[in-house]
Design an enzyme around this catalytic site. Structure first.
Site, PDB file in Angstrom:
ATOM      1  N   LEU F  77      13.670   1.225  32.419  1.00  0.00           N
ATOM      2  CA  LEU F  77      13.321   0.625  33.700  1.00  0.00           C
ATOM      3  C   LEU F  77      12.032   1.188  34.282  1.00  0.00           C
ATOM      4  CD1 LEU F  77      16.963   0.474  35.046  1.00  0.00           C
ATOM      5  CD2 LEU F  77      15.728  -1.245  33.741  1.00  0.00           C
ATOM      6  N   CYS F  78      11.266   1.907  33.473  1.00  0.00           N
ATOM      7  CA  CYS F  78       9.955   2.416  33.893  1.00  0.00           C
ATOM      8  C   CYS F  78       8.911   1.308  33.847  1.00  0.00           C
ATOM      9  CB  CYS F  78       9.503   3.522  32.940  1.00  0.00           C
ATOM     10  SG  CYS F  78       9.938   5.181  33.478  1.00  0.00           S
ATOM     11  N   HIS F  79       8.041   1.313  34.838  1.00  0.00           N
ATOM     12  CA  HIS F  79       6.901   0.401  34.822  1.00  0.00           C
ATOM     13  C   HIS F  79       5.847   0.901  33.833  1.00  0.00           C
ATOM     14  CE1 HIS F  79       8.708  -0.069  38.830  1.00  0.00           C
ATOM     15  NE2 HIS F  79       8.285  -1.318  38.778  1.00  0.00           N
ATOM     16  N   MET F 114       8.161  10.493  35.052  1.00  0.00           N
ATOM     17  CA  MET F 114       8.783  10.278  33.750  1.00  0.00           C
ATOM     18  C   MET F 114       7.793  10.521  32.623  1.00  0.00           C
ATOM     19  SD  MET F 114      11.771   9.857  34.789  1.00  0.00           S
ATOM     20  CE  MET F 114      12.399   9.908  33.109  1.00  0.00           C
ATOM     21  N   GLU F 115       6.536  10.176  32.844  1.00  0.00           N
ATOM     22  CA  GLU F 115       5.513  10.408  31.819  1.00  0.00           C
ATOM     23  C   GLU F 115       5.382  11.908  31.534  1.00  0.00           C
ATOM     24  OE1 GLU F 115       5.396   8.108  34.107  1.00  0.00           O
ATOM     25  OE2 GLU F 115       5.021   6.301  32.913  1.00  0.00           O
ATOM     26  N   ASP F 129      11.299  20.396  15.475  1.00  0.00           N
ATOM     27  CA  ASP F 129      11.260  19.727  14.171  1.00  0.00           C
ATOM     28  C   ASP F 129      10.530  20.581  13.130  1.00  0.00           C
ATOM     29  OD1 ASP F 129      11.460  17.551  12.278  1.00  0.00           O
ATOM     30  OD2 ASP F 129       9.368  17.094  12.700  1.00  0.00           O
TER      31      ASP F 129
END
Lengths: 160, 160, 160, 160, 160, 160
Positions: F77-79, F114-115, F129
């Site tokens: 739901l992020c733009h 969020m970024e 990893d």
């Protein structure tokens, strides 16, 4: 460390996406090209008698256009850019090579050189892919920026 | 229409992803290369005194490796391939150019030439991106397949 | 809760990617179609006198093929599948509609119905995109599976 | 060649992303819909007694929303657009079909019709995917633009 | 340089995707988890009285599942893997935290630890995104591998 | 249903991308962090004697930066946001952990929390990893927002 000029690295040599938040929003354009060279018979088969026959050139054009939109996914330190125009032109040049010219435009805070270059190289690689079964030795060369305009760093026009 | 040899087009000249369902699953390898040429000062700045200084070469290596995994998204008629190995080597060649050599492998039904070529070209374009502020005129050339093995079409080894 | 039959939900109604690790590796094929309907003049313009003129149909074919490869990115619970063949055929059907037929194949543990459907719908939407400036009211219908084969659930053949 | 009206092709019939650099930045909205039809029992299972039971409709809504953001990756000549709003509504319509309505908005230089259409079709295909094990014959129809506003080409409102 | 153990770097310290072409094809599974902690009121709002109310948990589950399929695009040196199963479970743990458990499986030449970890972290971040307007201080912790099986390196089982 | 505060769900609990079309365009910044903990020997191997040796930290930085650009593909739901700056800093903290700090900026209608979080978590997972062959038990914790500024919801500054 002397990384002067490598704007994408900080003073410690670490990669980052440079801050363009204070740069002006201007119209920016760039044109890039690439050359695909091979046996004359291969080039003739790709060109196929003109743009009206077969999908080969259309596939390469579409590949270049779609790749331009993926530039910031491919080139790690590129900013995402809302492209306002992309085109890819493909023409024979002599009997042993094909020249691809890609143009990109945006209205934004950074230039579109990489978008034009990615479009040109991807279109050339797509032609290679379709013809590699008959001529694996084809070479892509002359992949370079032809001109750019817009932005504070000034315009660029390749000599030849 | 004469599109003989363009295996990615059908007899009507229409693009498709060719059927590889009956091809043998074999180990397939490919090596491709690209050359980035520019002013000696630019090349020296990119190479930066060796692999131990700054992220420039690491960024280009990672870009090439990640692009190899995106090949089937970029080249419209490429099959998706589960790569089992990818590497990108970057070295200076004389004082005015850098050579990128990319290797790819898979165990599958089709070759990995395009993966190696996409890795080499993307690594070269990433170096260009990081250095373009100081030398916009750099050129990428000699982007080609060096060798391939595996598969029914036989091995390929570039003469020089 | 009665979600019997919705294999992509567990007994609590929660979405997951179902386990196919024990299914047999077999050759699997699917064919899907879609229909784009509009004003006769629009349809004629898109078809443009045949496959040899203009890039419109080639662009739609490429879009469908590339979308098929993105199916598992678009449909949340689809397994990633190494497609071994994809093709998209586009033909006029009467003077007011165009029929798109997409075929996909894999050798794997699950079917390719969604890949064929995504290819057909994306090709249809791409034609809409190119012609929407002259006929925004076009409709896509009849988007469905035509046939599938391979796998334990048996073959499917649409009645008409 | 008569490709008049196909704005995405130039005078030679070649595909390009059209220049929108001179278009006004305005608020643009679009609404699209799609219909999924099947056996009454299938439709009832998908709807599952309402939005509160199971993830089926939520998965389809999310798929539609995420696909809208991928529109320019799917539709080759679409401009990348920073969407400011996306929603997908799913409701039963009679006992044999489900209607999906998708809305998209942006503040930009081009419209969002394709984003709304891609959202609607992907949500419909996602429902198909989850229920195909019980009803492979389901059909998606009536995939069309319902209304759009903003931009120079004027508003559009579907008759029914 | 002492990079012993960092298998993703060669003897010169350069990144590459390691060769797995000679590894056995076996069934491989991995389970990972993550914990999202916040104010009790936030956690209660997210959990919303159970899985039957609202899309919040479904959106997070779908996000985790789709991210697992993107692992090789996100983690530069991961091999692309055809996942045969993915699931994400979300449950409250006490009144101030939520635990996400993600499971992934493949039949292939390398493990799926990263796929499980990416699924867990993305589901947790998606919950954060939906609730951040009421509690920006939430923290994700305990993101780790719980167990893995299959492959030559042996099984792993976290102590607690 | 009480989903008050979950702005990404509407009054029926359905997910949507919220309308930001009326929000002001302002400069927005966010900083997030993550901590990777493991055996002291593992941490020392990753840090490798400093930023100048080996690609490990560069690979993680690039992974974080590229993931930030993919945020709207990962978080449903992020733009989509045109980032104007991204950086990722990685440093040892004591002998058993590494702290990653990611910063993101945009000039737009919504924030970049969020970024920054996606960049920090992806960089941490990338380090995991590369070192998992020697220490599978490593844990990522303390993944959180450190500060944000810009936008109507006001600034945020984590206490510690």
């Amino acid at each position: 460390m002397n990384t002067a000029g490598l704007t994408h690295l900080n003073e410690k040599g670490e990669a980052h996406i440079v801050d363009i938040g204070d740069k002006a929003v201007t119209r920016r354009r760039a044109i890039a090209r690439a050359r695909l060279s091979g046996e004359a018979a291969t080039i003739a088969t790709i060109l196929g008698g003109g743009l009206r026959k077969g999908d080969a050139l259309a596939v390469a054009r579409v590949a270049g256009i779609m790749a331009a939109k993926k530039t910031s996914e491919l080139i790690p330190l590129c900013h995402p850019i809302p492209l306002t125009k992309v085109s890819v032109d493909i023409e024979g040049d002599g009997d042993a090579s094909i020249v691809i010219v890609a143009a990109a435009e945006t209205t934004g805070q950074t230039g579109v050189e990489m978008e034009a270059l990615v479009a040109a190289s991807t279109a050339a690689l797509t032609l290679y892919d379709m013809a590699k079964a008959i001529d694996r030795a084809m070479v892509i060369s002359d992949l370079c920026l032809v001109e750019k305009s817009g932005g504070k760093s000034g315009d660029f026009q390749r000599a030849s």
